[in-house]
Design a protein around this motif. Structure first.
Motif, mmCIF file in Angstrom:
data_model
loop_
_atom_site.group_PDB
_atom_site.id
_atom_site.type_symbol
_atom_site.label_atom_id
_atom_site.label_comp_id
_atom_site.label_asym_id
_atom_site.label_seq_id
_atom_site.Cartn_x
_atom_site.Cartn_y
_atom_site.Cartn_z
ATOM 1 N N GLN A 177 4.996 5.487 6.152
ATOM 2 C CA GLN A 177 5.063 6.910 5.886
ATOM 3 C C GLN A 177 6.497 7.422 5.872
ATOM 4 O OE1 GLN A 177 2.660 8.387 4.702
ATOM 5 N NE2 GLN A 177 3.876 10.242 4.369
ATOM 6 N N VAL A 235 -7.934 -6.479 -0.300
ATOM 7 C CA VAL A 235 -8.392 -7.223 -1.464
ATOM 8 C C VAL A 235 -8.104 -8.702 -1.353
ATOM 9 C CG1 VAL A 235 -8.612 -5.928 -3.536
ATOM 10 C CG2 VAL A 235 -6.366 -6.173 -2.498
ATOM 11 N N VAL A 237 6.101 -2.869 1.984
ATOM 12 C CA VAL A 237 4.962 -3.229 2.828
ATOM 13 C C VAL A 237 5.257 -4.533 3.554
ATOM 14 C CG1 VAL A 237 2.515 -3.851 2.860
ATOM 15 C CG2 VAL A 237 3.311 -2.040 1.345
ATOM 16 N N VAL A 293 3.233 6.003 -3.503
ATOM 17 C CA VAL A 293 1.884 5.482 -3.350
ATOM 18 C C VAL A 293 1.179 5.622 -4.685
ATOM 19 C CG1 VAL A 293 -0.289 5.696 -2.135
ATOM 20 C CG2 VAL A 293 1.843 6.302 -1.001
ATOM 21 N N GLU A 327 -3.346 6.192 2.429
ATOM 22 C CA GLU A 327 -2.198 5.711 1.653
ATOM 23 C C GLU A 327 -1.702 4.370 2.169
ATOM 24 O OE1 GLU A 327 0.780 8.722 1.737
ATOM 25 O OE2 GLU A 327 -0.199 9.933 0.188
ATOM 26 N N THR A 328 -1.692 4.250 3.481
ATOM 27 C CA THR A 328 -1.231 2.985 4.056
ATOM 28 C C THR A 328 -2.118 1.831 3.610
ATOM 29 O OG1 THR A 328 -0.391 4.157 5.978
ATOM 30 C CG2 THR A 328 -0.704 1.788 6.217
ATOM 31 N N ARG A 329 -3.412 2.092 3.607
ATOM 32 C CA ARG A 329 -4.318 1.017 3.197
ATOM 33 C C ARG A 329 -4.085 0.654 1.726
ATOM 34 N NH1 ARG A 329 -10.826 1.072 3.756
ATOM 35 N NH2 ARG A 329 -10.618 2.875 2.405
ATOM 36 N N ILE A 330 -3.864 1.667 0.918
ATOM 37 C CA ILE A 330 -3.606 1.388 -0.500
ATOM 38 C C ILE A 330 -2.357 0.514 -0.656
ATOM 39 C CG2 ILE A 330 -2.862 2.445 -2.678
ATOM 40 C CD1 ILE A 330 -4.698 4.857 -1.897
ATOM 41 N N MET A 331 -1.333 0.854 0.116
ATOM 42 C CA MET A 331 -0.104 0.066 0.015
ATOM 43 C C MET A 331 -0.320 -1.359 0.492
ATOM 44 S SD MET A 331 3.029 2.618 0.877
ATOM 45 C CE MET A 331 2.315 3.716 2.085
ATOM 46 N N LEU A 332 -1.061 -1.474 1.561
ATOM 47 C CA LEU A 332 -1.340 -2.811 2.100
ATOM 48 C C LEU A 332 -2.079 -3.649 1.059
ATOM 49 C CD1 LEU A 332 -0.944 -4.316 4.762
ATOM 50 C CD2 LEU A 332 -3.117 -3.382 5.545
ATOM 51 N N ARG A 333 -2.974 -2.997 0.356
ATOM 52 C CA ARG A 333 -3.758 -3.729 -0.637
ATOM 53 C C ARG A 333 -2.981 -4.006 -1.912
ATOM 54 N NH1 ARG A 333 -9.917 -1.549 -0.141
ATOM 55 N NH2 ARG A 333 -10.213 -2.326 1.966
ATOM 56 N N SER A 334 -1.813 -3.425 -2.001
ATOM 57 C CA SER A 334 -1.027 -3.684 -3.201
ATOM 58 C C SER A 334 -0.371 -5.067 -3.144
ATOM 59 C CB SER A 334 0.046 -2.609 -3.380
ATOM 60 O OG SER A 334 1.134 -2.844 -2.500
ATOM 61 N N LEU A 335 -0.436 -5.687 -1.993
ATOM 62 C CA LEU A 335 0.176 -7.018 -1.887
ATOM 63 C C LEU A 335 -0.630 -8.041 -2.682
ATOM 64 C CD1 LEU A 335 1.202 -7.395 1.861
ATOM 65 C CD2 LEU A 335 2.620 -6.808 -0.099
ATOM 66 N N THR A 343 -1.618 -3.934 -7.477
ATOM 67 C CA THR A 343 -1.327 -2.791 -8.320
ATOM 68 C C THR A 343 -0.011 -2.138 -7.945
ATOM 69 O OG1 THR A 343 -2.578 -1.469 -6.768
ATOM 70 C CG2 THR A 343 -3.734 -2.193 -8.751
ATOM 71 N N GLY A 344 0.473 -2.434 -6.753
ATOM 72 C CA GLY A 344 1.651 -1.739 -6.274
ATOM 73 C C GLY A 344 2.891 -2.101 -7.063
ATOM 74 N N LEU A 351 -2.592 9.928 5.305
ATOM 75 C CA LEU A 351 -1.565 8.909 5.536
ATOM 76 C C LEU A 351 -2.190 7.526 5.721
ATOM 77 C CD1 LEU A 351 0.878 10.690 8.024
ATOM 78 C CD2 LEU A 351 0.966 10.568 5.527
#
Ligand SMILES: [Zn+2]
Lengths: 224, 170
Positions: free
Chosen positions: A212, A13, A157, A222, B43-51, A148-149, B40
């Motif tokens: 992970q 994003v 991360v 997550v 999920e990793t991509r989601i976490m990366l995009r949380s930045l 969102t995290g 997995l």
């Protein structure tokens, strides 16, 4: 090696928001570059305004330290100005800037290694109430896909990115977070396109494994 | 399709089912391990995009411009003069003359280091002038020169941002 298809897919994003910051047209950029080359500092100021967020976020992600990132970003622009007369326009101005900033950031990383300094100043800046990171995390510029995290996830991360070997980290940040193209990354890092793709491939794999293990250990969640 | 091949495909699209071929999808339907792997990655991509995005601190542009103004007021001129006057497409005598002018200014400025090395054979002669406002130590100087040489060897007229310098060939 890699399958024939490219590692193409939707970007992080951050990249879409990053792109929004650009306000100058290509023609304007070229004009400002020409004026700055002749010593017009105001014109150069326009270029700094145009690229400062991009360069700062790249450096900050490379270094994991907002304070150091500010110094390095400033230094990068100062050096860019000094080197401008030798900028021939063979590379695009933004990849050239990235290259200058990247070299400086790598110098910092290597100096840290020599001095055995922890690569990620998690504790101090992030936990102080007046810190840059406070501003940065809270500085949510809107949009449906914005951050969102949870704070823990974001920290994890960042840490996982910092733990990547620096060559993988560079590509991961440039592609996934800065939204640069393979072609531009190849130019910035001065490596073949295939190298960019294989590094990105390895970076994704390693990041996945690192995150992970944290998910499995229950340290982060997550958010779907 | 083997699990290894499937996993390469998964990494390439972050495990996104929309971007997988029918062949990979068929494998996933049968193979739990690869399905887990796809999850997995997602999920990793989601976490990366949380930045969140990062923005340059307020005042960065002003800080850069103030430094440039300071430097030019003090000692920055010779380096820039040298750089202006030494385009690579100029004849050698013009480049050499420009270097001479720059160095004269550098000496006059008093705080710009320059250093010339006698060329051995056809080696380029390199003149380094830093505009840091301070004279670097020998070690730092050597490092800058080495870095410039390495860059120069790796590509034609590389822009080494580490140092303002002038290179010409006899
Ligand atoms: Zn399988």
């Amino acid at each position: 090696m890699l399958p024939a298809g490219s590692l193409n897919n939707r970007r992080g994003v951050a990249s879409t928001r990053m792109a929004k910051a650009a306000t100058l047209s290509q023609a304007e950029i070229e004009r400002f570059v020409e004026r700055a080359k002749r010593g017009d500092r105001r014109a150069f100021g326009r270029l700094v305004d145009e690229y400062k967020d991009k360069i700062y976020s790249y450096v900050s992600r490379m270094l994991g330290d907002p304070y150091e990132a500010e110094d390095v970003t400033q230094e990068a622009f100062v050096r860019a100005y000094r080197s401008l007369p030798r900028f021939r326009g063979a590379a695009s101005f933004h990849t050239w800037l990235y290259r200058i900033a990247g070299n400086l950031a790598i110098d910092v990383v290597r100096r840290r290694k020599r001095n055995d300094v922890s690569a990620f100043s998690l504790d101090e800046p992030l936990e102080s109430d007046d810190g840059e990171y406070e501003r940065e995390i809270a500085d949510d510029t809107g949009g449906p896909e914005d951050a969102t995290g949870t704070r823990e996830t974001q920290l994890a991360v960042r840490r996982a990115i910092m733990d990547l070997p620096e060559k993988l980290r560079d590509v991961m940040i440039l592609y996934e977070l800065q939204g640069e193209t393979y072609e531009d990354i190849a130019e910035i890092l001065d490596v073949p396109l295939g190298t960019v793709k294989s590094r990105l491939f390895n970076a994704r794999n390693q990041l996945k494994e690192r995150l992970q293990s944290l998910v499995e250990a229950g340290e982060i969640e997550v958010e779907q | 399709m083997t699990c290894v091949e499937v996993r390469e495909n998964l990494v390439i699209c972050w495990g996104d089912a929309d971007e997988l071929s029918a062949e990979v999808l068929a494998h996933l339907a049968e193979c739990e391990a690869c399905r887990l792997e796809a999850m997995l990655l997602r999920e990793t991509r989601i976490m990366l995009r949380s930045l969140p995005d990062e923005q340059a601190p307020v005042g960065l542009t002003e800080g850069v411009l103030a430094r440039l103004a300071d430097e030019e007021a003090q000692v920055g001129l010779p380096g820039r003069v040298a750089a202006w006057f030494v385009p690579q497409d100029q004849p050698a005598w013009a480049r050499a003359a420009a270097v001479g002018v720059a160095l004269a200014l550098a000496v006059a400025g008093g705080s710009v280091l320059y250093h010339g090395q006698q060329p051995a054979g056809n080696e380029p002669e390199t003149v380094v002038a830093t505009t840091q406002g301070q004279v670097p130590g020998q070690a730092e100087y050597d490092e800058l020169l080495l870095r410039h040489r390495a860059l120069e060897a790796s590509q034609a007229l590389a822009d080494d941002p580490g140092v303002t310098l002038v290179t010409y060939y006899r």
